[in-house]
Design an enzyme around this catalytic site. Structure first.
Site, short mmCIF file in Angstrom:
data_model
loop_
_atom_site.label_atom_id
_atom_site.label_comp_id
_atom_site.label_asym_id
_atom_site.label_seq_id
_atom_site.Cartn_x
_atom_site.Cartn_y
_atom_site.Cartn_z
NE ARG A 154 -3.63 -2.19 2.74
CZ ARG A 154 -3.38 -3.33 3.37
NH1 ARG A 154 -2.18 -3.52 3.94
NH2 ARG A 154 -4.29 -4.28 3.44
CE LYS A 178 -6.52 -0.63 4.68
NZ LYS A 178 -7.84 -0.88 4.05
CG HIS A 246 -5.37 0.74 -3.91
ND1 HIS A 246 -4.77 0.46 -2.70
CD2 HIS A 246 -6.44 -0.08 -4.00
CE1 HIS A 246 -5.47 -0.48 -2.07
NE2 HIS A 246 -6.48 -0.83 -2.84
CE1 TYR A 281 -6.95 -7.39 -6.99
CE2 TYR A 281 -7.09 -8.37 -4.80
CZ TYR A 281 -6.89 -7.27 -5.61
OH TYR A 281 -6.64 -6.04 -5.05
#
Length: 300
Positions: A154, A178, A246, A281
């Site tokens: 990220r 995160k 991103h 995905y």
């Protein structure tokens, strides 16, 4: 009377998120904006009831008002609902409330969109054609672009990457994702060599723990500048409308899946907390198979 004075538990909650949960500044700002907006609504329409007196109907009324008057998207409403759930859960944990008004609040459905990504051939064929200046800025842009594509990290993880997070012996990078969760991402020997050369020649920062990527003054990169130069360089690589760091994360994951990577392995590489977040995905892989089928099968 200010919002903070009217609702003193807000500041306690923000401190909890900052110092115990160690949320990023971006996430803290989002939580603060959502809660202050909700409190303003309570003050304006319900004469500032204490949090103990907040009812589910008040929450629904706020959400409905935003949906009707401000045309707020369901995805945004869901984030605001999540913010309130966290806040009221915090109040229950600290004995302020006996029950949460969020128990009966249902999040609206959000239509799932396939992640946008750069086609594999576009990246391979066009990256070598990119022009980077032969100064520190150009070297930074090139290496940042490569690292995004090769690791799927990220933006916040990249700008906070420290030299101590690189394991030269085992060829991997440790990033802080995160929820303050660490994860290990393998990198190629070739990319490690480029990182080593960059670190050896970059401007001195004077920091106790040096960040990997710095600007010409030796200061850590800021998110906006990284976004801007990634957006500029992707313009020369792909024609897709979305061009951001991103998108390179999506590209990393999609190319792995299209080349047969295990779904659980991709989940770990991306740092997703659940497999559901990674499964999106697989849809791109299915779409690719459909395209091949239509082009190759005589009865398609």
């Amino acid at each position: 009377m200010t919002i903070a004075e009217q609702y003193p538990h807000l500041q306690q909650f923000f401190q909890y998120l900052q110092f115990e949960k160690r949320y990023s500044q971006h996430t803290l700002v989002a939580y603060q904006n959502d809660l202050e907006q909700f409190c303003i609504y309570l003050i304006s329409f319900y004469d500032a009831p204490p949090m103990e007196a907040v009812k589910p109907a008040m929450v629904r009324s706020w959400l409905a008002t935003m949906k009707a008057e401000e045309a707020v998207a369901n995805k945004t409403l869901n984030r605001k609902i999540s913010t309130l759930k966290s806040f009221f859960k915090f109040l229950m944990k600290n004995g302020v409330l006996q029950q949460t008004p969020m128990a009966t609040i249902i999040s609206p459905k959000v239509s799932k969109r396939l992640p946008v990504f750069v086609e594999e051939n576009d990246f391979k064929n066009n990256f070598s054609k990119l022009h980077f200046t032969d100064d520190h800025a150009g070297k930074t842009e090139r290496l940042v672009l490569l690292l995004f594509y090769n690791t799927g990290m990220r933006l916040s993880e990249l700008i906070n990457l420290k030299e101590s997070g690189i394991d030269w012996s085992y060829s991997h990078i440790k990033v802080l994702g995160k929820g303050n969760k660490e994860r290990i991402i393998p990198v190629s020997k070739e990319l490690l060599q480029e990182l080593q050369t960059y670190i050896e020649t970059k401007p001195a920062s004077g920091e106790a723990e040096a960040y990997v990527f710095v600007n010409a003054k030796g200061k850590r990169l800021v998110a906006k500048s990284v976004y801007n130069f990634i957006n500029k360089q992707l313009t020369y690589i792909t024609t897709i409308s979305q061009k951001s760091p991103h998108i390179l994360r999506h590209t990393f994951a999609t190319h792995l899946m299209n080349n047969g990577a295990d779904l659980n392995a991709v989940k770990e590489l991306l740092g997703h907390s659940s497999l559901a977040a990674t499964q999106v995905y697989t849809h791109n892989t299915i779409e690719k198979l459909k395209e091949v089928y239509k082009q190759a099968h005589p009865k398609a």
